[in-house]
Design a protein around this motif. Structure first.
Motif, PDB file in Angstrom:
ATOM      1  N   ASP A   1     -13.739  -0.138  -8.705  1.00 27.63           N
ATOM      2  CA  ASP A   1     -14.787   0.017  -9.470  1.00 27.63           C
ATOM      3  C   ASP A   1     -15.628   1.433  -9.150  1.00 27.63           C
ATOM      4  OD1 ASP A   1     -16.595  -1.212 -11.493  1.00 27.63           O
ATOM      5  OD2 ASP A   1     -18.219  -1.360 -10.208  1.00 27.63           O
ATOM      6  N   GLN A   2     -15.688   1.748  -8.016  1.00 25.08           N
ATOM      7  CA  GLN A   2     -16.213   3.042  -7.704  1.00 25.08           C
ATOM      8  C   GLN A   2     -15.472   4.314  -8.013  1.00 25.08           C
ATOM      9  OE1 GLN A   2     -16.834   2.811  -3.401  1.00 25.08           O
ATOM     10  NE2 GLN A   2     -18.446   1.401  -3.542  1.00 25.08           N
ATOM     11  N   GLU A   3     -14.103   4.187  -8.039  1.00 23.38           N
ATOM     12  CA  GLU A   3     -13.135   5.243  -8.218  1.00 23.38           C
ATOM     13  C   GLU A   3     -12.475   5.039  -9.471  1.00 23.38           C
ATOM     14  OE1 GLU A   3     -10.905   6.113  -4.653  1.00 23.38           O
ATOM     15  OE2 GLU A   3     -12.694   6.116  -3.321  1.00 23.38           O
ATOM     16  N   ASN A   4     -12.210   4.003 -10.253  1.00 27.29           N
ATOM     17  CA  ASN A   4     -11.652   3.699 -11.322  1.00 27.29           C
ATOM     18  C   ASN A   4     -10.004   3.668 -11.165  1.00 27.29           C
ATOM     19  OD1 ASN A   4     -12.121   3.084 -14.152  1.00 27.29           O
ATOM     20  ND2 ASN A   4     -11.163   5.096 -14.501  1.00 27.29           N
ATOM     21  N   LYS A   5      -9.518   4.153  -9.954  1.00 30.59           N
ATOM     22  CA  LYS A   5      -8.274   4.285  -9.679  1.00 30.59           C
ATOM     23  C   LYS A   5      -8.116   4.391  -8.055  1.00 30.59           C
ATOM     24  CE  LYS A   5      -3.962   6.792 -10.499  1.00 30.59           C
ATOM     25  NZ  LYS A   5      -3.159   7.979 -11.391  1.00 30.59           N
ATOM     26  N   VAL A   6      -7.210   3.798  -7.234  1.00 33.14           N
ATOM     27  CA  VAL A   6      -6.741   3.958  -5.909  1.00 33.14           C
ATOM     28  C   VAL A   6      -5.310   4.407  -5.942  1.00 33.14           C
ATOM     29  CG1 VAL A   6      -8.612   2.242  -5.157  1.00 33.14           C
ATOM     30  CG2 VAL A   6      -6.517   1.510  -5.704  1.00 33.14           C
ATOM     31  N   VAL A   7      -5.033   5.310  -4.976  1.00 35.70           N
ATOM     32  CA  VAL A   7      -3.700   5.527  -4.650  1.00 35.70           C
ATOM     33  C   VAL A   7      -3.387   5.254  -3.306  1.00 35.70           C
ATOM     34  CG1 VAL A   7      -2.204   7.522  -4.592  1.00 35.70           C
ATOM     35  CG2 VAL A   7      -3.918   7.320  -6.322  1.00 35.70           C
ATOM     36  N   ASN A   8      -2.307   4.616  -3.113  1.00 35.20           N
ATOM     37  CA  ASN A   8      -1.860   4.205  -1.683  1.00 35.20           C
ATOM     38  C   ASN A   8      -2.821   3.567  -1.035  1.00 35.20           C
ATOM     39  OD1 ASN A   8       1.063   5.286  -1.844  1.00 35.20           O
ATOM     40  ND2 ASN A   8       0.188   7.563  -1.439  1.00 35.20           N
ATOM     41  N   TYR A   9      -3.545   2.461  -1.408  1.00 32.46           N
ATOM     42  CA  TYR A   9      -4.637   1.811  -0.918  1.00 32.46           C
ATOM     43  C   TYR A   9      -3.864   0.664  -0.074  1.00 32.46           C
ATOM     44  CZ  TYR A   9      -8.658  -1.202  -0.161  1.00 32.46           C
ATOM     45  OH  TYR A   9      -9.821  -2.020   0.120  1.00 32.46           O
ATOM     46  N   PRO A  10      -4.148   0.541   1.294  1.00 34.96           N
ATOM     47  CA  PRO A  10      -3.300  -0.146   2.094  1.00 34.96           C
ATOM     48  C   PRO A  10      -3.763  -1.713   2.001  1.00 34.96           C
ATOM     49  CG  PRO A  10      -5.187   0.739   3.569  1.00 34.96           C
ATOM     50  CD  PRO A  10      -5.194   1.354   2.042  1.00 34.96           C
ATOM     51  N   LEU A  11      -2.855  -2.538   2.203  1.00 33.80           N
ATOM     52  CA  LEU A  11      -3.064  -4.115   1.954  1.00 33.80           C
ATOM     53  C   LEU A  11      -2.326  -4.865   3.001  1.00 33.80           C
ATOM     54  CD1 LEU A  11      -2.119  -4.242  -2.007  1.00 33.80           C
ATOM     55  CD2 LEU A  11      -4.560  -4.254  -1.106  1.00 33.80           C
ATOM     56  N   LEU A  12      -3.105  -6.035   3.179  1.00 40.39           N
ATOM     57  CA  LEU A  12      -2.470  -7.053   4.212  1.00 40.39           C
ATOM     58  C   LEU A  12      -1.992  -8.074   3.180  1.00 40.39           C
ATOM     59  CD1 LEU A  12      -2.052  -7.068   7.008  1.00 40.39           C
ATOM     60  CD2 LEU A  12      -3.916  -8.337   7.217  1.00 40.39           C
ATOM     61  N   LEU A  13      -0.609  -8.168   3.239  1.00 36.30           N
ATOM     62  CA  LEU A  13       0.028  -9.163   1.998  1.00 36.30           C
ATOM     63  C   LEU A  13       0.594 -10.176   2.758  1.00 36.30           C
ATOM     64  CD1 LEU A  13       1.469  -6.409  -0.309  1.00 36.30           C
ATOM     65  CD2 LEU A  13      -0.785  -7.607  -0.684  1.00 36.30           C
ATOM     66  N   LYS A  14       1.152 -11.386   2.021  1.00 33.86           N
ATOM     67  CA  LYS A  14       1.764 -12.549   2.554  1.00 33.86           C
ATOM     68  C   LYS A  14       2.960 -12.782   1.683  1.00 33.86           C
ATOM     69  CE  LYS A  14      -1.269 -15.962   0.582  1.00 33.86           C
ATOM     70  NZ  LYS A  14      -1.878 -17.317   0.774  1.00 33.86           N
ATOM     71  N   LYS A  15       3.627 -13.470   2.202  1.00 35.40           N
ATOM     72  CA  LYS A  15       5.059 -13.985   1.363  1.00 35.40           C
ATOM     73  C   LYS A  15       4.640 -15.526   1.035  1.00 35.40           C
ATOM     74  CE  LYS A  15       8.494 -11.196   3.325  1.00 35.40           C
ATOM     75  NZ  LYS A  15       9.167 -10.215   2.057  1.00 35.40           N
ATOM     76  N   LYS A  16       5.560 -16.058   0.347  1.00 38.03           N
ATOM     77  CA  LYS A  16       5.145 -17.556  -0.125  1.00 38.03           C
ATOM     78  C   LYS A  16       5.110 -18.486   1.197  1.00 38.03           C
ATOM     79  CE  LYS A  16       7.103 -21.179  -2.927  1.00 38.03           C
ATOM     80  NZ  LYS A  16       7.945 -21.488  -3.948  1.00 38.03           N
ATOM     81  N   ASP A  17       5.888 -18.020   2.077  1.00 38.75           N
ATOM     82  CA  ASP A  17       5.862 -18.945   3.499  1.00 38.75           C
ATOM     83  C   ASP A  17       4.744 -18.853   4.390  1.00 38.75           C
ATOM     84  OD1 ASP A  17       6.621 -16.683   4.504  1.00 38.75           O
ATOM     85  OD2 ASP A  17       8.486 -17.622   5.254  1.00 38.75           O
ATOM     86  N   GLY A  18       3.798 -17.721   4.027  1.00 34.45           N
ATOM     87  CA  GLY A  18       2.675 -17.356   4.605  1.00 34.45           C
ATOM     88  C   GLY A  18       2.724 -16.097   5.791  1.00 34.45           C
TER      89      GLY A  18
END
Length: 546
Positions: free
Chosen positions: A80-97
């Motif tokens: 919302d602040q920048e209207n676009k993010v590039v290579n923003y780091p995420l901590l994701l998960k698979k279906k099994d957690g």
């Protein structure tokens, strides 16, 4: 070329985009303002571990993709602040957690009236990249915190080792060399450490770059008006882009400890040799003591019947002489009274017995018994001088007695083969341990006898200068080489065949003479015989007596 119509071009573009969409590795997604997934590429099935693509549609993106759903709120605030993010780091998960690392490039999407209708973007699996970056960071931490000094050089020209330029250095290098990192970065190796060229170091580093083979260099001694003088151990290893890494440590302390350990080890080896020598001598002394007790007992047992024999030989000789005297008178009476015919039977018996030969044989037998008894008495006396128990104290003694006793005991080995030449001087009695000196004489004379093949001579000479006494024992035996002479007093060294010598005789003799404050030297040569000269003080020093 055929001109493509606008509609056909659009159809072709859509086909290309569809092909990209269906085969891309990254996940293309779209979510509405409520966070529901409305579009997603097939690659999501593999990345997130679902069974089919339809399972994603309509699901909440935060609950489906985010390891911590609350992170979605932080992401949207950033967007919302920048209207676009590039290579923003995420901590994701698979279906099994299972958690994994990812990055996204996302942006808001709008309708025709510019109303905000959702978020669209690409999600990438960066797990491997994250691990590599983490490893790189850990390596950097290790480099910065290690006790090893580390320099990184770049070889600007492959053919010129003078172009090795420092491009990086860790804090430990400054502690080890005393040169600040800021003063070495950007300079060539020759500028930083000019004395290393004569040691061939720049040439070796350049060779590492050329061959891509690591090297190790021990004991580089270096120091100048800037660099702390020390001994360095160095490892040089190849790096990409014509670079070479150098790790080094100051081993001066280690070398000092190694030298001290080597010195201590040598001392321990000498001590161990001495202990082994003493232990061997103690064992031998115990054996000799036991043998001495046995021999002393045997000598004592022999002495009593020997005294009986020697004590009765002379009376027996007198009695036999008297009997023969009576017989001679009897012979005279027979002749004078002309009784031969009367005693003719007795005369026949005398003739048959060869009376004259019998008379001479009895005389010789009596002399042989007398000589044998005297010989046995001398041997027993000599054994006594070898087996007499002592308390290691020094007593006044005439060494000629010890030499004579030794010669008597060795008589059976010299008889009819070796001539003993004695040249005894006028010497005083000396303070010594007689039993131990007798052991020395036994060792030297036994060796001399063994060195003579066939017939030969042994010369024994004694003398004195008033303060010291000298004993020289020389043989006409095989002699020995200079190499052998250097080692004859070493424990266990022997030139005799296996089982015929322990190699301890001369070593023990050397120790005994040393304990008496004397010296023993040897002169010899191959086929020239051997001569030992012993020098002993007539009076022992106070500390020696103790």
């Amino acid at each position: 070329m055929k001109k493509i119509k606008p509609f056909e071009a659009i159809k072709k573009d859509r086909k290309v985009y569809r092909n990209i969409f269906e085969n891309m590795v990254e996940v293309l997604y779209r979510a509405d303002n409520e966070g529901r997934i409305t579009l997603i590429s097939p690659s999501a099935v593999t990345m997130f571990g679902f069974s089919k693509l339809e399972d994603f549609i309509g699901r909440n993106i935060a609950e489906t993709f985010y390891y911590k759903p609350e992170d979605r709120t932080v992401f949207l605030k950033k967007l919302d602040q920048e209207n676009k993010v590039v290579n923003y780091p995420l901590l994701l998960k698979k279906k099994d957690g299972t958690m994994f690392h990812g990055k996204t490039t996302s942006y808001f999407i709008y309708d025709e009236e510019c109303n905000h209708v959702g978020v669209e973007g690409i999600i990438m699996d960066t797990s491997e990249q994250f691990l590599a970056e983490q490893a790189l960071q850990q390596a950097g931490d290790i480099v910065n915190n290690t006790q090893l000094g580390i320099y990184i050089y770049k070889l600007e020209s492959l053919d010129d080792d003078r172009t090795l330029t420092m491009i990086a250095a860790n804090p430990a290098s400054e502690k080890l060399t005393g040169v600040p990192v800021t003063e070495v970065i950007g300079k060539t190796l020759d500028e930083n450490f000019p004395g290393l060229r004569e040691k061939g170091i720049p040439q070796k580093y350049a060779e590492v770059v050329r061959t891509q083979n690591p090297i190790e260099i021990e004991n580089i001694y270096y120091g100048d008006n800037r660099v702390v003088e020390a001994a360095y151990s160095v490892k040089a290893f190849p790096l990409p882009n014509m670079q070479v890494g150098v790790s080094f440590e100051n081993i001066m302390g280690r070398k000092k400890m190694e030298n001290e350990l080597i010195s201590k080890n040598r001392e321990l080896e000498k001590t161990l040799e001495k202990i082994n020598e003493i232990n061997t001598q103690l064992i031998l002394s115990e054996k000799m003591a036991s043998l001495g007790e046995i021999t002393a007992g045997v000598a004592h047992e022999i002495k009593n019947p020997l005294n009986f024999i020697t004590g009765n030989i002379e009376p027996l000789k007198r009695d036999v002489a008297d009997i023969f005297e009576i017989l001679e008178k009897y012979e005279g009476l027979v002749t004078d009274l002309q009784l031969k015919k009367v005693l003719e039977g007795i005369e026949n018996i005398k003739s048959e017995m060869d009376f004259d030969l019998l008379f001479n044989e009895i005389q010789k037998l009596m002399e042989g018994i007398s000589d044998g008894a005297n010989r046995m008495r001398e041997i027993v006396k000599s054994l006594g001088s070898f087996t007499r128990k002592g308390d290691d104290s020094f007593v006044t003694h005439n060494i000629h007695q010890g030499i004579e006793s030794t010669l008597i005991l060795l008589g059976n080995k010299t008889k009819d083969r070796i001539t003993i030449h004695k040249e005894f001087g006028q010497i005083s009695d000396i303070e010594c341990q007689p039993e131990k000196l007798n052991q020395v004489f036994m060792n030297l004379l036994s060796n001399a006898i063994q060195a003579i093949e066939g017939k030969g001579d042994i010369y024994i000479k004694t003398g004195s200068d008033g303060e010291n006494l000298s004993i020289t024992i020389r043989d006409t035996g095989l002699g020995m080489s200079k190499d052998v002479q250097k080692r004859i007093f070493e424990p266990f060294f022997t030139t005799k065949e296996l089982g015929k010598g322990t190699g301890l005789g001369l070593s023990i003799s050397f120790t005994i003479i040393e304990q008496h404050g004397g010296t023993i030297i040897v002169k010899s040569g191959p086929s020239k015989g051997t001569e030992f000269t012993i020098t002993l003080p007539i009076r022992q020093a106070d500390d020696q007596r103790k």
